[in-house]
Every structure is written in structure tokens, then in C-alpha cells.
Design a protein around this motif. Structure first.
Motif, PDB file in Angstrom:
ATOM      1  N   GLN A  34      -6.933   5.395 -12.717  1.00 38.66           N
ATOM      2  CA  GLN A  34      -8.032   5.078 -10.934  1.00 38.66           C
ATOM      3  C   GLN A  34      -6.489   5.584  -9.754  1.00 38.66           C
ATOM      4  O   GLN A  34      -5.718   5.839 -10.219  1.00 38.66           O
ATOM      5  N   PRO A  41       1.024  -1.354  -0.348  1.00 41.88           N
ATOM      6  CA  PRO A  41       0.100   0.005   0.474  1.00 41.88           C
ATOM      7  C   PRO A  41       1.207   0.927  -0.113  1.00 41.88           C
ATOM      8  O   PRO A  41       1.957   1.563   1.158  1.00 41.88           O
ATOM      9  N   CYS A  74      -4.045   5.233  -6.802  1.00 39.65           N
ATOM     10  CA  CYS A  74      -4.263   3.751  -6.562  1.00 39.65           C
ATOM     11  C   CYS A  74      -2.996   3.640  -5.555  1.00 39.65           C
ATOM     12  O   CYS A  74      -2.425   2.426  -4.426  1.00 39.65           O
ATOM     13  N   ALA A 104      -9.563  -4.351   6.105  1.00 40.64           N
ATOM     14  CA  ALA A 104     -10.463  -4.625   4.373  1.00 40.64           C
ATOM     15  C   ALA A 104      -9.219  -2.791   4.019  1.00 40.64           C
ATOM     16  O   ALA A 104      -9.833  -3.343   2.267  1.00 40.64           O
ATOM     17  N   GLN A 105      -9.557  -1.988   4.490  1.00 38.79           N
ATOM     18  CA  GLN A 105      -8.319  -1.091   3.536  1.00 38.79           C
ATOM     19  C   GLN A 105      -6.773  -1.341   3.334  1.00 38.79           C
ATOM     20  O   GLN A 105      -6.733  -1.142   2.192  1.00 38.79           O
ATOM     21  N   TYR A 106      -6.635  -1.953   4.211  1.00 41.78           N
ATOM     22  CA  TYR A 106      -5.315  -3.060   4.038  1.00 41.78           C
ATOM     23  C   TYR A 106      -4.942  -3.415   2.684  1.00 41.78           C
ATOM     24  O   TYR A 106      -4.549  -2.930   1.301  1.00 41.78           O
ATOM     25  N   ASP A 107      -5.859  -4.557   1.657  1.00 43.14           N
ATOM     26  CA  ASP A 107      -6.512  -5.171   1.060  1.00 43.14           C
ATOM     27  C   ASP A 107      -6.483  -4.556  -0.736  1.00 43.14           C
ATOM     28  O   ASP A 107      -6.650  -4.972  -0.948  1.00 43.14           O
ATOM     29  N   SER A 108      -7.776  -3.014  -0.184  1.00 47.51           N
ATOM     30  CA  SER A 108      -7.769  -2.407  -1.560  1.00 47.51           C
ATOM     31  C   SER A 108      -6.508  -2.196  -2.081  1.00 47.51           C
ATOM     32  O   SER A 108      -7.029  -1.964  -2.845  1.00 47.51           O
ATOM     33  N   TRP A 109      -6.499  -1.191  -1.004  1.00 47.58           N
ATOM     34  CA  TRP A 109      -5.106  -0.364  -1.494  1.00 47.58           C
ATOM     35  C   TRP A 109      -3.564  -1.269  -1.305  1.00 47.58           C
ATOM     36  O   TRP A 109      -3.126  -1.089  -2.921  1.00 47.58           O
ATOM     37  N   THR A 110      -3.854  -2.432  -1.413  1.00 46.90           N
ATOM     38  CA  THR A 110      -2.714  -3.976  -1.768  1.00 46.90           C
ATOM     39  C   THR A 110      -2.657  -4.121  -3.480  1.00 46.90           C
ATOM     40  O   THR A 110      -2.086  -3.773  -4.101  1.00 46.90           O
ATOM     41  N   ALA A 111      -3.759  -3.863  -3.360  1.00 46.91           N
ATOM     42  CA  ALA A 111      -5.077  -4.580  -5.001  1.00 46.91           C
ATOM     43  C   ALA A 111      -4.597  -3.647  -5.934  1.00 46.91           C
ATOM     44  O   ALA A 111      -4.176  -3.271  -7.117  1.00 46.91           O
ATOM     45  N   LYS A 112      -4.804  -1.981  -5.625  1.00 47.42           N
ATOM     46  CA  LYS A 112      -5.058  -0.736  -5.764  1.00 47.42           C
ATOM     47  C   LYS A 112      -3.450  -0.581  -6.799  1.00 47.42           C
ATOM     48  O   LYS A 112      -3.047  -0.331  -7.656  1.00 47.42           O
TER      49      LYS A 112
END
Length: 299
Positions: free
Chosen positions: A241, A222, A243, A267-275
């Protein structure tokens, strides 16, 4: 003058079709040498940081040389760097083109290998920053944010003129044991340190288009960066997007809150990891080389 004369002799002997420069002084002296040599070499000059960071006389000379007919294209590594050229002449500005940075294949491969072995940490607490210990990198705001993050540890890779001052600030704020200054490391070791982190932090006051940011994105860390335009651009993918998390570069509370949300919220961590991974997919060496190939192919 000796360097200029040597370059003139080089151009007269080798007569290259094309030459690319990537340093402010080279952007001036190389096209001038080609002009004096009387050859038909096409020159592409490139800017990697905003030109207001250059020596004033060098910047002025760049504005003159960039208008020469043998300067075909003027590349900037970000749109923000390109906008720093707005004060140049119309003829100079007409040659501008943005080509974003990317990592060489060897580094891409090494990062892919490191990324494949990364495992989610629990609990998350390791912050990583890379870059010179200099005013540009704005590390004081990170140190002040660390005073608000008692469970975090920050690792900084790099050396520079502000080292003593930064360590004194860490001591004054009582975070010396959680601010780890690793000094300058070889590239491979730096990549391993990045891969061992949980969050990448880069609160810089200015950049060009940060390679360290791309490295962290390839590792799917992230990204937390400053809200200056070049950094916002750096964490924005080609499809628009955002990221990475952007924070005011002078707001240690905001920086601490952004980091805390990543460390504490899965959830925040996983979201920003994907971005971060999405950003990395658009910043590849092949794309960069294709863009330079189109420049070279211009008539």
C-alpha cells in the motif's frame, strides 16, 4: 594502517563469532582485518545509502572485500540501495539481503507518547522537515512551494553547508517569515517539533531508508515525499500500500498542490493520516531485529 593493525589485534584477542559494520569504510577495513587475523569471524556489512554516493576508490574496494569468504551477508536498508549494488560481481550480489530500518525502542516509546497527546489542529498550517541543510535534501523546492502556500509555515530542523543559500532563497521569494530554520536540535526536541506539525515533507533527491520518515509515520503525520524510487519504497508498506503522497522532486507546483490538499481537505488529511499509521505498524524495531537475527543464525 594503525587502525587496521589495531583491528587485527582485536580479532586475534577477542575472536568474535560475528561482527556487523554500518559505515562504508568499516565495510572494507573490518572484514580485511578479520581475514588478516586468521579468525573465523563472520562479517555482515551494510549499506545505508546508494553506493554511487561513496568515494569511487572506497566503492571499488568494497566490491573486492565483499567477495571475501568471511563476508557472509551484505545488507541494504532498502531495495533501492540494494539495486545500487547491481554493478558488483556475481559473488558479491549473491550475498545481498534487504533489511529495512526501524527506530530503537526508546524512540518508539517516546513517539507513541507524543502521538497519544496529538490533537487535530484547526486550521492546519504547520509543515515539518528534518535533515541536513545539504543538496541531498532538496530544500529549494520546498522553499519555492512555500511561495505558493501563503497560509503555511515550514519548520526545518537541521544544519548544514547550504544554510546561507537557502535563507537567501527564502528572502528572495518573500517567505522568510514563514520558513523557520531551527538549526540542529537534540533528538528529543526534534521529535517534539515533529509532533507539533501537521504535515511531514521530505523532497529528498536520495535517501537510504529515512528514519525521519518512520518517525513522522509513527506520529501519524501525512507524508509528502519525492517520487525518487527509494522514497516511493519508503512510503510503501509491506503489503504494497502506498502510504504517502509522492511528488516530482523538481516540481514546486505539484508539491504545493499536494500540501494544499492536506491542509484544506479534511477527508484527504484523515485518509493520509491513517495510511501513515499503517506504514508505521510495519516498520517496527522487533521486525528489524528478527530479520538481523535470521542473518546471525545463518551457517
Amino acid at each position: 594502517m594503525q587502525l587496521l593493525a589495531a583491528l587485527v589485534r582485536f580479532f586475534r584477542k577477542e575472536r568474535p563469532d560475528f561482527v556487523l559494520t554500518a559505515m562504508p569504510a568499516a565495510n572494507v577495513i573490518v572484514p580485511l582485518a578479520a581475514k588478516l587475523a586468521g579468525v573465523k569471524t563472520r562479517c555482515v556489512i551494510s549499506h545505508h545509502t546508494p553506493v554511487m554516493t561513496y568515494n569511487r576508490l572506497l566503492n571499488a574496494a568494497d566490491g573486492i572485500i565483499g567477495r571475501l569468504a568471511n563476508v557472509q551477508t551484505i545488507v541494504s536498508v532498502s531495495d533501492t540501495v540494494s539495486r545500487s549494488l547491481d554493478g558488483k560481481s556475481a559473488g558479491y550480489r549473491a550475498k545481498r539481503r534487504t533489511i529495512h530500518n526501524a527506530l530503537p525502542p526508546r524512540i518508539e516509546a517516546r513517539l507513541a507518547a507524543l502521538a497519544s497527546t496529538r490533537k487535530p489542529a484547526s486550521p492546519r498550517h504547520k509543515l515539518v522537515a528534518t535533515g541536513r541543510l545539504a543538496a541531498q535534501k532538496n530544500y529549494p523546492v520546498l522553499i519555492r512551494a512555500m511561495a505558493l502556500l501563503p497560509d503555511a509555515i515550514a519548520y526545518i530542523v537541521g544544519s548544514g553547508p547550504d544554510e546561507i543559500e537557502l535563507k537567501e532563497l527564502a528572502a528572495n521569494l518573500g517567505v522568510t517569515d514563514r520558513m523557520v530554520f531551527l538549526g540542529q536540535l537534540p533528538r528529543e526536541e526534534t521529535l517534539s517539533v515533529l509532533a507539533g506539525g501537521d504535515v511531514f515533507v521530505q523532497p529528498s533527491l536520495f535517501e537510504g531508508h529515512s528514519l525521519a520518515l518512520i518517525e513522522a509515520a509513527v506520529l501519524r503525520l501525512p507524508l509528502v515525499v519525492s517520487s525518487v524510487p527509494v522514497q516511493v519504497e519508503g512510503v510503501t508498506s509491506e503489503d504494497g500500500q502506498l502510504c504517502g503522497i509522492v511528488v516530482d522532486p523538481h516540481d514546486e507546483v505539484g508539491l504545493a498542490n499536494a500540501i494544499r490538499s492536506l491542509l484544506e481537505d479534511d477527508a484527504q488529511y484523515d485518509s493520509w493520516t491513517a495510511k501513515a499509521g499503517h506504514l508505521a505498524s510495519t516498520a517496527t524495531f522487533d521486525r528489524m531485529m528478527a530479520a538481523y537475527g535470521r542473518v546471525v543464525g545463518r551457517e
